[in-house]
Design an enzyme around this catalytic site. Sequence first.
Site, mmCIF file in Angstrom:
data_model
loop_
_atom_site.group_PDB
_atom_site.id
_atom_site.type_symbol
_atom_site.label_atom_id
_atom_site.label_comp_id
_atom_site.label_asym_id
_atom_site.label_seq_id
_atom_site.Cartn_x
_atom_site.Cartn_y
_atom_site.Cartn_z
ATOM 1 N N ARG A 225 0.850 -1.201 0.000
ATOM 2 C CA ARG A 225 0.000 0.000 0.000
ATOM 3 C C ARG A 225 0.880 1.244 0.000
ATOM 4 O O ARG A 225 0.609 2.222 -0.723
ATOM 5 C CB ARG A 225 -0.909 0.016 1.235
ATOM 6 C CG ARG A 225 -2.052 -0.977 1.203
ATOM 7 C CD ARG A 225 -2.913 -0.890 2.459
ATOM 8 N NE ARG A 225 -3.428 -2.219 2.803
ATOM 9 C CZ ARG A 225 -3.538 -2.703 4.022
ATOM 10 N NH1 ARG A 225 -3.157 -1.968 5.059
ATOM 11 N NH2 ARG A 225 -4.012 -3.908 4.234
ATOM 12 N N GLU B 73 -10.270 -5.519 4.893
ATOM 13 C CA GLU B 73 -10.165 -6.946 4.593
ATOM 14 C C GLU B 73 -9.135 -7.618 5.495
ATOM 15 O O GLU B 73 -9.370 -8.705 6.034
ATOM 16 C CB GLU B 73 -9.770 -7.143 3.129
ATOM 17 C CG GLU B 73 -10.870 -6.856 2.135
ATOM 18 C CD GLU B 73 -10.397 -6.973 0.698
ATOM 19 O OE1 GLU B 73 -11.180 -7.424 -0.152
ATOM 20 O OE2 GLU B 73 -9.227 -6.619 0.416
ATOM 21 N N GLU B 74 -8.000 -6.974 5.668
ATOM 22 C CA GLU B 74 -6.945 -7.549 6.497
ATOM 23 C C GLU B 74 -7.430 -7.762 7.926
ATOM 24 O O GLU B 74 -7.199 -8.815 8.530
ATOM 25 C CB GLU B 74 -5.711 -6.640 6.480
ATOM 26 C CG GLU B 74 -4.493 -7.251 7.130
ATOM 27 C CD GLU B 74 -3.265 -6.357 7.013
ATOM 28 O OE1 GLU B 74 -2.205 -6.777 7.532
ATOM 29 O OE2 GLU B 74 -3.359 -5.264 6.424
ATOM 30 N N GLY B 75 -8.119 -6.774 8.473
ATOM 31 C CA GLY B 75 -8.646 -6.909 9.833
ATOM 32 C C GLY B 75 -9.731 -7.966 9.933
ATOM 33 O O GLY B 75 -9.734 -8.785 10.858
#
Length: 502
Positions: free
Chosen positions: A129, A167-169
């Site tokens: 990112r 999404e990662e969380g």
Amino acid sequence: MQTHLLRVLGWSSVAVLGVLGVAVFLLVLTPAKDAALPTRNKYGLVFDAGSTHTALYIYRWPVDKENGTGIVSQVEACTVSGPGISSYADDPAGAGDSLKPCLDKAMKVVPAEQQRETPTYLGATAGMRLLREQNSTKAQQVFAEVAKAIGEYPVDFRGARILTGKEEGSFGWITVNYLLGTLVKCSFTGQWTHPPAEDAAGALDLGGASAQITFLLGTTIDDSSTRALLRLYGTNYSIYTHSYLCYGQKQALKMLMASLHQGSASPQEISHPCYPKGYQENITTASLYDSPCVHAPSTPSPAQVLTVTGTGDPAACSTAVLKLFNFSCGANRTCGFNGVYQPPVRGQFFAFSGLYHSLHFLNLTGGQSLSSVNATIWQFCTSTWGKVQNEFPTMNRTHLRDACAASSYALTLLLQGYKFNHTTWPNIHFVRQVAKVDVGWALGYVLNLTNTIPSETPQRVVGLRRSNWIAATVLLAIMLILIFCLLTITCCQKNSSGYESL
């Protein structure tokens, strides 16, 4: 009279044989109801391309799912040599080459006949990112080389992409709760049961470039941008999740160094209260301000050499770390930090990745009280460079140098950032694995993915029930006996006719 009797017996035997033959024929044609072939497994490969390193996880799940979601298990994990793929911005081909040893290993695990149907993904997180923010062209080149390398293998490659922070969380939360058995678990009877949604635990993830907090909502959320809706094993979940870009451990410590530099009395010297007393090193301005997370002075000189000297002052270290956060909140609003909405933490939490490693180094992941954790970190941060080197002779020099800063940062993030306190601190469980499986977003990603992969109808084979085989065998034996009797009667009938003609 005797001849007539023999004829009657003969025709009776023929009739019985006919009936028995029909019975055997019907039994043979009757298939078994439950003669299914063994359940086939599917495989999936996921590259977790983090900011500091990449890992490949190999997963497996049965084709028949449970309420629409697969029962997934980790088969193998492989750590990719070298740094994260974002570090290959100036050598994109190197990013692709670094993945090949782990792909070779995967080809030995996944059956050859299933490799071409094995979905394969690469998910990049905060490191990529940041690279995309700095130079989108270089980020694209890295992804192109990664895709080229994976494309050389006989797998169903479905692309490389950057995961969003949400999404990662969310995927990390799914992983934790799946492994804990709070989403679905197998009962003593072998049946899958679904615990109440409120049993789900929260997830705290600290990477190199971002930090994630995720937990089940107890009330209506005030900010929809921090809400995620999930459906797993037939149950709906509404969770709070937020990812703080630049607040991963590596980037946070870089921001700390830049803050100390900008507050220094001398532009060429940095006194670092989180480094052990007696530690000294030289760095360049270019290396300090090479990240979009770090705001450079108006006219930095890239080649300027800065001397960093450790002072081992835990009070000053804590103060310096606190300056990385903005704790002000808007009116009638609860927040974590930097003005981001966050409801009060509730329930049990599992902290992993950097949060686990930074405290595990000081043996603080065994359920110690908050007072004990504070005291241990404080004591370590007063140690001299010579003392810590003697106590940890095999420890990596950089990790040893950063140990005080990393543990102080982790504690500040949890207490002041996420608003844990003496009462809720015991609810945090620091783990590297749950149920002997690595905790991270990759497993949650695959579990969520199985929702979109159709179940397959178990293959069945036409066969006989065991009882049918037994009955057919008995009837055939009777038929053979009757045939023998019929032949005997026929023979006797012929002999009788011969006697009568004499």
